[in-house]
Write a protein that holds these residues in place. Structure first.
Motif, PDB file in Angstrom:
ATOM      1  N   ASP A   4       0.855  -1.197   0.000  1.00 43.45           N
ATOM      2  CA  ASP A   4       0.000   0.000   0.000  1.00 43.45           C
ATOM      3  C   ASP A   4       0.887   1.241   0.000  1.00 43.45           C
ATOM      4  N   ALA A   5       0.286   2.400   0.242  1.00 42.23           N
ATOM      5  CA  ALA A   5       1.022   3.661   0.096  1.00 42.23           C
ATOM      6  C   ALA A   5       2.159   3.802   1.111  1.00 42.23           C
ATOM      7  N   THR A   6       2.138   2.993   2.179  1.00 39.74           N
ATOM      8  CA  THR A   6       3.205   3.119   3.180  1.00 39.74           C
ATOM      9  C   THR A   6       4.354   2.134   2.926  1.00 39.74           C
ATOM     10  N   THR A   7       4.227   1.299   1.906  1.00 42.34           N
ATOM     11  CA  THR A   7       5.280   0.320   1.613  1.00 42.34           C
ATOM     12  C   THR A   7       6.495   1.036   1.017  1.00 42.34           C
ATOM     13  N   LYS A   8       7.681   0.737   1.573  1.00 46.88           N
ATOM     14  CA  LYS A   8       8.893   1.429   1.084  1.00 46.88           C
ATOM     15  C   LYS A   8       9.548   0.610  -0.018  1.00 46.88           C
ATOM     16  N   PRO A   9       9.832   1.224  -1.167  1.00 48.14           N
ATOM     17  CA  PRO A   9      10.531   0.481  -2.220  1.00 48.14           C
ATOM     18  C   PRO A   9      12.048   0.422  -2.000  1.00 48.14           C
ATOM     19  N   VAL A  10      12.612  -0.709  -2.430  1.00 51.69           N
ATOM     20  CA  VAL A  10      14.072  -0.888  -2.520  1.00 51.69           C
ATOM     21  C   VAL A  10      14.327  -1.310  -3.960  1.00 51.69           C
ATOM     22  N   GLY A  11      15.343  -0.740  -4.593  1.00 54.92           N
ATOM     23  CA  GLY A  11      15.562  -1.014  -6.016  1.00 54.92           C
ATOM     24  C   GLY A  11      16.780  -1.865  -6.303  1.00 54.92           C
ATOM     25  N   LEU A  12      16.894  -2.281  -7.544  1.00 48.85           N
ATOM     26  CA  LEU A  12      18.109  -2.911  -8.066  1.00 48.85           C
ATOM     27  C   LEU A  12      18.426  -2.204  -9.374  1.00 48.85           C
ATOM     28  N   LEU A  13      19.527  -1.448  -9.402  1.00 53.57           N
ATOM     29  CA  LEU A  13      19.933  -0.735 -10.614  1.00 53.57           C
ATOM     30  C   LEU A  13      20.948  -1.591 -11.364  1.00 53.57           C
ATOM     31  N   ALA A  28      11.129 -12.388  -0.271  1.00 47.15           N
ATOM     32  CA  ALA A  28      10.833 -13.518   0.620  1.00 47.15           C
ATOM     33  C   ALA A  28      11.165 -13.138   2.065  1.00 47.15           C
ATOM     34  N   ALA A  29      12.280 -12.420   2.232  1.00 48.66           N
ATOM     35  CA  ALA A  29      12.692 -12.012   3.585  1.00 48.66           C
ATOM     36  C   ALA A  29      11.740 -10.962   4.165  1.00 48.66           C
ATOM     37  N   PHE A  30      11.361  -9.959   3.368  1.00 54.55           N
ATOM     38  CA  PHE A  30      10.421  -8.929   3.850  1.00 54.55           C
ATOM     39  C   PHE A  30       9.112  -9.590   4.289  1.00 54.55           C
ATOM     40  N   GLN A  31       8.652 -10.503   3.446  1.00 57.96           N
ATOM     41  CA  GLN A  31       7.375 -11.173   3.730  1.00 57.96           C
ATOM     42  C   GLN A  31       7.462 -12.016   5.008  1.00 57.96           C
ATOM     43  N   ALA A  32       8.559 -12.760   5.151  1.00 54.18           N
ATOM     44  CA  ALA A  32       8.717 -13.627   6.331  1.00 54.18           C
ATOM     45  C   ALA A  32       8.727 -12.807   7.616  1.00 54.18           C
ATOM     46  N   GLN A  33       9.246 -11.573   7.527  1.00 58.55           N
ATOM     47  CA  GLN A  33       9.324 -10.747   8.742  1.00 58.55           C
ATOM     48  C   GLN A  33       8.177  -9.741   8.832  1.00 58.55           C
ATOM     49  N   GLY A  34       7.267  -9.759   7.855  1.00 62.18           N
ATOM     50  CA  GLY A  34       6.122  -8.834   7.872  1.00 62.18           C
ATOM     51  C   GLY A  34       6.554  -7.380   7.766  1.00 62.18           C
ATOM     52  N   LEU A  35       7.653  -7.130   7.019  1.00 61.00           N
ATOM     53  CA  LEU A  35       8.147  -5.750   6.875  1.00 61.00           C
ATOM     54  C   LEU A  35       7.516  -5.104   5.642  1.00 61.00           C
ATOM     55  N   LYS A  36       7.187  -3.819   5.771  1.00 62.86           N
ATOM     56  CA  LYS A  36       6.500  -3.139   4.660  1.00 62.86           C
ATOM     57  C   LYS A  36       7.511  -2.533   3.684  1.00 62.86           C
ATOM     58  N   TYR A  37       8.191  -3.434   2.994  1.00 62.04           N
ATOM     59  CA  TYR A  37       9.135  -3.056   1.942  1.00 62.04           C
ATOM     60  C   TYR A  37       8.813  -3.909   0.723  1.00 62.04           C
ATOM     61  N   VAL A  38       9.160  -3.396  -0.458  1.00 61.30           N
ATOM     62  CA  VAL A  38       9.068  -4.199  -1.676  1.00 61.30           C
ATOM     63  C   VAL A  38      10.327  -3.945  -2.507  1.00 61.30           C
ATOM     64  N   TYR A  39      10.892  -5.033  -3.063  1.00 60.41           N
ATOM     65  CA  TYR A  39      12.151  -4.947  -3.806  1.00 60.41           C
ATOM     66  C   TYR A  39      11.844  -5.073  -5.292  1.00 60.41           C
ATOM     67  N   VAL A  40      12.272  -4.090  -6.072  1.00 64.03           N
ATOM     68  CA  VAL A  40      11.963  -4.103  -7.511  1.00 64.03           C
ATOM     69  C   VAL A  40      13.227  -3.954  -8.354  1.00 64.03           C
ATOM     70  N   ALA A  41      13.299  -4.775  -9.424  1.00 67.20           N
ATOM     71  CA  ALA A  41      14.413  -4.673 -10.360  1.00 67.20           C
ATOM     72  C   ALA A  41      14.155  -3.510 -11.300  1.00 67.20           C
ATOM     73  N   LEU A  42      15.147  -2.624 -11.460  1.00 64.13           N
ATOM     74  CA  LEU A  42      14.980  -1.415 -12.277  1.00 64.13           C
ATOM     75  C   LEU A  42      16.051  -1.392 -13.369  1.00 64.13           C
TER      76      LEU A  42
END
Ligand code: NAP
Length: 292
Positions: A4-13, A28-42
């Motif tokens: 959602d709008a509070t999820t923090k993105p982490v990128g891969l350049l 997988a790690a964010f999900q296992a720990q219930g952390l509001k981050y999402v990792y995206v390949a850029l």
């Protein structure tokens, strides 16, 4: 994963980024720990790196990984660097730091810690001995610095196909070569060093999926018991080179643990949490078994 709008993105350049396992492992790690981050390949084309780093700052990214071919170019775009990133001249991890309305980028190199993690168990037997690295690219830079600054090799040979590139690496890292261990050998002249080295590292992509019948050193007779062969390639788990070396009684290490440990050293800087390494290891093993 709920985003959602509070999820923090982490990128891969990087470029290309389609085959990277980093999104899978970090999510997988964010999900296992219930952390509001999402990792995206850029995917960032060469020439657009400065704009991409500005984008990380402006778009609320917690940070990013950096991969081929941008690790060296981003160095000059950082506001601050770790001593390791400065020494190696390459950044694989960016942390965006916010103070009020100001965002700064801190560049680190976690490939060094990731590479060293599986070698810790062998440190006593390796310290002060002769070592060799195949390749002189970005990963080799981190490996050279890691070995010179911790295991103090008596000789450290770069066995390469392009000596000029390796000479630049050796010059750039000369400050850390206090024992004058570094030397460059064209592949065809490296047999004696291959036979004499206690640690051999493959820092080339030779043998990587899908070209799994290739090997950086086809002369299996040059290997022997008492040597440690460390392939940075993580796909496949066991490369042809490692299989050849194992038949001669040498010990083998694949690149999967380095991948996990460099990721763990980045993850904690973005989230403040230790990465759940077992969850990540299981996720990667399952993925590779399913896709190989
Ligand atoms: P890179 O910067 O492109 O460097 C590649 C090096 O390999 C260069 O020295 C290149 O030589 C050499 N090379 C390529 N093809 C060759 C061939 N056919 N014969 C001889 N030498 C060859 O790549 P990198 O970032 O250093 O990555 C190298 C490998 O390490 C990749 O397989 C990558 O997946 C792996 N890696 C693994 C991890 C991990 O976490 N496990 C982390 C980083 C990298 P030239 O200079 O002549 O082109």
């Amino acid at each position: 994963m709920h985003i959602d709008a509070t999820t923090k993105p982490v990128g891969l350049l990087g470029y290309p980024v389609d085959h990277s396992l980093s999104p899978l492992l970090h999510n997988a790690a964010f999900q296992a720990q219930g952390l509001k981050y999402v990792y995206v390949a850029l995917p960032v084309t060469p020439g657009d790196v400065a704009a991409a780093v500005l984008g990380l700052k402006m778009l609320g990214f917690a940070g990013s990984n950096v991969t081929v071919p941008h690790k060296q170019e981003v160095v000059s775009l950082m506001d601050d660097l770790s001593p390791q990133a400065e020494a190696v001249g390459a950044v694989n991890t960016i942390v965006c730091r916010r103070e009020g309305n100001t965002v700064t980028c801190y560049g680190d190199n976690t490939d060094i810690a990731g590479f060293l993690a599986p070698l810790q168990a062998f440190a006593d037997e390796l310290r002060g001995t002769e070592m060799l690295i195949f390749g002189a690219g970005g990963a080799a830079r981190a490996v050279v610095y890691a070995l010179l600054s911790t295991l103090e090799p008596s000789k450290l040979t770069l066995a390469v196909r392009t000596p000029a590139r390796a000479e630049v690496l050796a010059r750039d890292l000369a400050t850390y070569d206090t024992r004058q261990a570094l030397r460059v050998a064209p592949m065809q002249d490296a047999a004696a060093a291959v036979q004499a080295s206690t640690l051999l590292v493959n820092a080339t992509p030779v043998g990587m999926h899908p070209h799994t019948s290739a090997t950086p050193w086809p002369h299996a007779d040059d290997f022997s018991e008492g040597q440690i062969a460390y392939d940075l390639i993580y796909r496949p788990h066991q490369t042809r080179w490692l299989r050849d070396v194992a038949t001669r009684g040498a010990c083998t290490l694949g690149g999967m643990e380095m991948l996990i440990q460099q990721a763990a050293a980045s993850y904690v800087q973005w989230t403040g949490h230790e990465m759940p390494v077992e969850v990540v290891r299981e996720t990667l093993n399952q993925h590779i078994t399913e896709t190989e």
